[in-house]
Design an enzyme around this catalytic site. Sequence first.
Site, mmCIF file in Angstrom:
data_model
loop_
_atom_site.group_PDB
_atom_site.id
_atom_site.type_symbol
_atom_site.label_atom_id
_atom_site.label_comp_id
_atom_site.label_asym_id
_atom_site.label_seq_id
_atom_site.Cartn_x
_atom_site.Cartn_y
_atom_site.Cartn_z
ATOM 1 N N GLY A 37 0.780 -1.171 0.071
ATOM 2 C CA GLY A 37 0.126 -0.001 0.166
ATOM 3 C C GLY A 37 0.953 1.050 -0.002
ATOM 4 N N ASP A 69 8.182 6.219 8.481
ATOM 5 C CA ASP A 69 7.432 7.332 8.844
ATOM 6 C C ASP A 69 6.711 8.135 7.927
ATOM 7 O OD1 ASP A 69 9.472 8.373 7.340
ATOM 8 O OD2 ASP A 69 11.041 8.885 9.031
ATOM 9 N N ASP A 107 4.152 -4.587 -7.459
ATOM 10 C CA ASP A 107 3.712 -3.414 -7.000
ATOM 11 C C ASP A 107 4.167 -1.967 -7.802
ATOM 12 O OD1 ASP A 107 5.609 -4.378 -5.102
ATOM 13 O OD2 ASP A 107 5.667 -2.184 -4.442
ATOM 14 N N ASN A 108 5.126 -2.074 -8.455
ATOM 15 C CA ASN A 108 5.624 -1.113 -9.063
ATOM 16 C C ASN A 108 5.302 -0.857 -10.870
ATOM 17 O OD1 ASN A 108 6.759 0.205 -6.991
ATOM 18 N ND2 ASN A 108 8.702 -1.106 -7.229
#
Length: 630
Positions: A113, A148, A297-298
């Site tokens: 995600g 982060d 996912d790319n």
Amino acid sequence: MESAKCVPSALGRLPFNNTVLKKLPIDDSDQPGSRVVPEACFSRIRALQPLVRPVFVALSQSALSLLGLSAQEVLSDPLGPEYMSGSRLLPGSEPAAHCYSGHQFGLFAGQLGDGAVMYLGEVESCAHGRWEVQVKGAGVTPYSRDGDGRKVLRSSIREFLCSEAMAALGIPSTRAASLVTSDLYVSRDPLNNGQRILERCSVVLRVAPTFIRFGSFEIFLGRDEFSGLQGPSAGRDDIRAQLLDYIGGTFYPQIQQAHSIRKDRNLAFFRAVMTQTARLVAQWQCVGFCHGVLNTDNMSILGLTLDYGPFGFMERFDPDFVSNASDKKRRYSYQAQPSVCRWNLARLAEALGSELDPAEAGAVLDEFMPTYKAFYLSIMRKKLGLVRIEEVEDRELVSDLLRVMHNTGADFTNTFRLLGRVPWPEEGDSERATVGSVVDLILEQCASIEELKQFGSQSYQDNLELAMILSLAQTNPLMYGMVADSPGMTEQLELLGRLKELVETNQDDLKRKQRDDWIHWIGRYRMRLGRECDSTSDLPVIIKERLKVMNGINPRVVLRNYIAQNAIQAAEKGDFSEIVRVLKVLKKPYSDPETLFGPDGCGEMEHSGAELDVAYDGKPPAWAQTVCVT
């Protein structure tokens, strides 16, 4: 006296409609932190995480124009840096993060995600079409895992510049409209060597028709037998059907209209994705671009170059070139990219599951390599100026060119550009005398004997499999004979043979051999050029057409790592002018060159005084080999 009404700025008037959030299931939870998100394609972002004193680093006018904006309008808005970094809510936007899964380096990784990306919405108008807008580096999302959610100036500069460079090259890509940095810092280990430093948080505003990817369909996968992981929406075939219908109806409407039977429609969709992916990777190969992290996912569902991480434009031609220093097994090497894309398409077919007939999907997958090779050869013919006729032998001419480039350590980009200077063949001319000046220019782009030894030695040291095979040759000749005939091992043994030849030669002998190799190939090339013209053809027109095509497809400038690094080093000292100047050059990659420094040593803008003093289109400096991207 009535007070004057406050007129919204151009950014405040963007026509958001956010269609995808209306069409697909959304996670509305206000639970903070990372979590598994089942039964949803997006998660709402409830609270923005503003940067500290955000400022613009650079803007791309061509990308902004997709949204109906001008750079002047954005720069004149006092809230511009906040809006464009996700620090302040754009009127009409609905922040969210996309849920997807993926196979990373060959293994299913479960839920991934948008861990550092925030969807802002979709902007749509009659004049400019429909564009999804998102900010990368805007903070924590439900998909941040242990991260982060921030991106630093270094990586953001690379993404910003390369997105725009690829678009200018004519290669499908997501776009980057702006780059913002700030006085907020995070700790990073840029070289993965345990040495952490503080870096400035930065945000790229990205634009594309959609950022949905192969991995978007992998959230529905069941438990993987190797990794033991499963998608967060495993078994939810109803949501998968929703997603498929949304993609088809929005981005492939011609397919939706042409097929009334669902499986026929889905197969046509899968074939379209296959074709676009084959075309994209052919374009990558023809400019020497290596993505670096070709995980599922790319991979864009629209055939766009997506997610710029440890990418690299190849300098010295090497089929085994790897742009990602972390990819020790060379899974995503330059020459592996076509087969990796096919592998990723197979994973997409698995994720679509019952929406496709397995045998028919397999037949489409079998079309991938022939489709890719056709696109590749078509582009390569243009790169060589072969525009009038097609010959079966053209494929061999191209492969032999690449072999000479590899053996001589020729610069990929500059060599193709120089081939436009090869003179048209004329009856009775002397091959060596006619092409001598062009060969001299090409040889200037080739590696020295010491460089070739260094490259070959490093490849040998990095190849543990080759070391094992050579050990077998000493201890178990029978086993050695069984494994040494494999195609991959044959290539490695050839590499070892070339390295042995280099050790036994000297610089003068090497240059003579390089010159002979180039003269021989250029002779064949000129013979092939001659067959472009028959007795009825207008030769001057053909020669002019050849040069126009070659100069319009062989870039003079690409975003080499050392050029990006030079801009990064200046920016980290507070000087953003080099980014602006590099962007200007990258926007016109086929035009005449601009140098980093003009005759006065500064050029158009005052420079930071970085070490580089070469043309953007020159042979890379020696220190370029030390740039490490992970």
